[in-house]
Design an enzyme around this catalytic site. Structure first.
Site, PDB file in Angstrom:
ATOM      1  N   PHE A  64      41.139  36.186  38.972  1.00 25.18           N
ATOM      2  CA  PHE A  64      40.047  36.913  38.251  1.00 25.18           C
ATOM      3  C   PHE A  64      40.561  37.727  36.729  1.00 25.18           C
ATOM      4  CE2 PHE A  64      38.774  35.637  42.267  1.00 25.18           C
ATOM      5  CZ  PHE A  64      37.496  34.919  42.066  1.00 25.18           C
TER       6      PHE A  64
ATOM      7  N   LYS B 246      60.177  29.212  26.206  1.00 24.73           N
ATOM      8  CA  LYS B 246      59.633  30.161  26.981  1.00 24.73           C
ATOM      9  C   LYS B 246      60.747  30.941  28.062  1.00 24.73           C
ATOM     10  CE  LYS B 246      54.750  29.693  27.557  1.00 24.73           C
ATOM     11  NZ  LYS B 246      53.730  29.239  28.157  1.00 24.73           N
TER      12      LYS B 246
ATOM     13  N   LYS C 244      39.227  37.697  21.872  1.00 16.03           N
ATOM     14  CA  LYS C 244      38.684  38.996  22.026  1.00 16.03           C
ATOM     15  C   LYS C 244      40.006  39.935  21.606  1.00 16.03           C
ATOM     16  CE  LYS C 244      40.146  39.030  26.945  1.00 16.03           C
ATOM     17  NZ  LYS C 244      39.766  39.777  28.255  1.00 16.03           N
TER      18      LYS C 244
ATOM     19  N   CYS D 153      39.161  30.390  29.439  1.00 18.02           N
ATOM     20  CA  CYS D 153      38.332  30.256  30.597  1.00 18.02           C
ATOM     21  C   CYS D 153      36.851  29.931  30.587  1.00 18.02           C
ATOM     22  CB  CYS D 153      38.627  31.510  31.421  1.00 18.02           C
ATOM     23  SG  CYS D 153      40.347  31.775  31.872  1.00 18.02           S
TER      24      CYS D 153
END
Ligand SMILES: NC(=O)c1ccc[n+]([C@@H]2O[C@H](COP(=O)([O-])OP(=O)(O)OC[C@H]3O[C@@H](n4cnc5c(N)ncnc54)[C@H](O)[C@@H]3O)[C@@H](O)[C@H]2O)c1
Length: 436
Positions: free
Chosen positions: A153, A36, A324, A264
């Site tokens: 968030f 990575k 999503k 999450c």
């Protein structure tokens, strides 16, 4: 200028690192995964996140953003260290804090002067106090440090936008000393009058879990209403719009879906439920949200099975695999539960996702086949099933689809089409709680 190290270059760590460098800090992103870090050093994103690669390259070029696997050196170099490692679901739904506690131990071993340790990872109530203790006991030099709980968030797919335009910044501390530094590194947000909520560790930790659980509950709620609409003949699209017009409720997160997934909501609902049970104060709404979401995934399979008559031998084309749109993340995606169940029942599955194919292949290997695009996917299928609301699925050539398919069933589990526009082409439309 502060020197900031970020431990963990996943969705949150990378966004934080690039975002803070873009705000003018000198940032070193650290990770234990060599591959990575090697990619990031080349300016290549290891994950799909729209718009981020440009910022990665720009900030690398400016010299403010660097990457390394030398965690010890990074800790010694930095004034502020962010912990942004994963907190996956562990035993009985509890958050697995192994990586967070490892990170705290590494910090304690290499601390060489006053430092601020900022916890970005989502951690249960009481964890920042434990982080403090771990650092203290690993530190042989009795160095001063402060811990800050600064939960994140952001939404995947909109990570950088959310980092730069948060609704609020939560800062949990047990003293005032680190607050000024936090204001400085987030100065552009502060100048833009983003609200800063200053509180204690435990409240900051609670805010993060409660926010995610509330949103998960909202998703589960509208999915239950969609299920009800299916049987009573009401229209969830109109209902959700009208419900959301009530300012006390708000229109966001009122879109029917095949259930919430991702890295999450599933683990955070489980972790808060487990935590509240351990605290002898079970949160019934959260427990029910988890069950309701499981039911939703099951309900999707039942819907398909009911319309097809039987799943054994049926050929299904699945459009969208990521949890999503705008992400390649497949952690806890509804597609996993749904496809596994379809396979178990004897269906043949072919799938396509614009970004998540590599991750999908790691999950299913040759147990399913893979389409090269939307149209290749639907060829000779009995049914097409939209699971993820990618923009490119919103304007399909329905005539072409109808001609390529063997059957006629068109399942739209994101309600991105109107029944009549699909049925014009001789297809049978099955959406979520929609009148046909
Ligand atoms: N993904 C999201 O949308 C999101 C949003 C808000 C909060 N969070 C929270 O942020 C945290 C990180 O989530 P994520 O999705 O970015 O995780 P992730 O799995 O994508 O990334 C975690 C990274 O940490 C690295 N790592 C593990 N141990 C390390 C160590 N000791 N030192 C350095 N690196 C180490 C891993 O190699 C990995 O690259 C979690 O607690 C998560 O709940 C995630």
């Amino acid at each position: 200028m502060y020197k900031i190290a970020v431990l963990g270059t996943g969705y949150v760590g990378l966004t934080t690192g690039i975002g803070l460098a873009n705000f003018g800090s000198n940032v070193l992103c650290l990770d234990i995964e060599k591959e990575k870090v090697a990619k990031l050093k080349e300016g290549i994103m290891p994950i799909y996140e729209p718009g981020m690669e440009v910022l990665l390259r720009e900030n690398k070029k400016s010299g403010r953003l660097n990457f390394s696997t030398d965690i010890g050196e990074g800790i010694k170099w930095a004034d502020i260290i962010f912990i942004a490692v994963g907190t996956p679901q562990g035993e009985d739904g509890r958050a697995d804090l192994t990586a967070v506690f490892n990170a705290a131990e590494l910090i304690g071993k290499d601390i060489n002067g006053y430092k601020i340790i900022v916890t970005k990872s989502t951690v249960p109530i009481g964890t920042n106090e434990k982080i403090k203790k771990i650092i203290s006991s690993a530190d042989t030099g009795d160095h001063e440090f402060d811990v800050v709980s600064n939960p994140e968030f952001l939404r995947e797919g909109k990570a950088m936008y959310d980092f730069q335009h948060p609704d609020r910044v939560v800062i949990g501390t047990d003293n005032q000393r680190p607050v000024e530094a936090m204001r400085k590194i987030y100065r552009p947000l502060y100048l833009n009058e983003v609200p800063f909520v200053l509180t204690d560790f435990r409240t900051a930790e609670l805010i993060k879990y409660s926010s995610n659980c509330f949103l998960a509950m909202k998703v589960a709620f509208i999915n239950e209403i969609a299920r009800l609409c299916d049987v009573v003949g009401a229209d969830v699209q109109v209902a959700a719009k009208a419900i959301g017009m009530d300012g006390r409720i708000g229109s966001k997160f009122l879109h029917p879906s095949p259930g919430y997934g991702g890295s999450c909501f599933p683990k955070d609902t489980e972790a808060l439920a487990a935590f509240s049970r351990d605290a002898d104060m079970p949160l019934m709404l959260v427990e029910t949200t988890i069950e309701s979401n499981k039911k939703q995934k099951q309900y999707m399979v039942e819907k398909i099975s009911k319309s097809l008559g039987k799943l054994d031998g049926a050929r299904l084309g699945i459009l969208g695999l990521a949890f999503k749109s705008e992400t390649d993340d497949m952690r806890e995606a509804s597609s996993i539960v749904i496809i596994n169940k379809l396979l178990e029942e004897g269906a043949e599955v072919k799938a396509f996702d614009p970004q998540a194919m590599d991750n999908a292949m790691k999950i299913w290997g040759d147990r399913i086949t893979y389409g090269t695009d939307e149209y290749d996917l639907v060829e000779h299928t009995d049914a097409v099933v939209i699971l993820t609301e990618w923009n490119q699925f919103r304007n399909l050539d329905l005539e072409k689809i109808a001609n390529l398919m063997r059957g006629k069933l068109f399942f739209d589990f994101r309600n991105i089409y109107k029944p009549e526009e699909v049925e014009t082409w001789g297809l049978k439309y099955i959406g979520m709680g929609q009148k046909v």
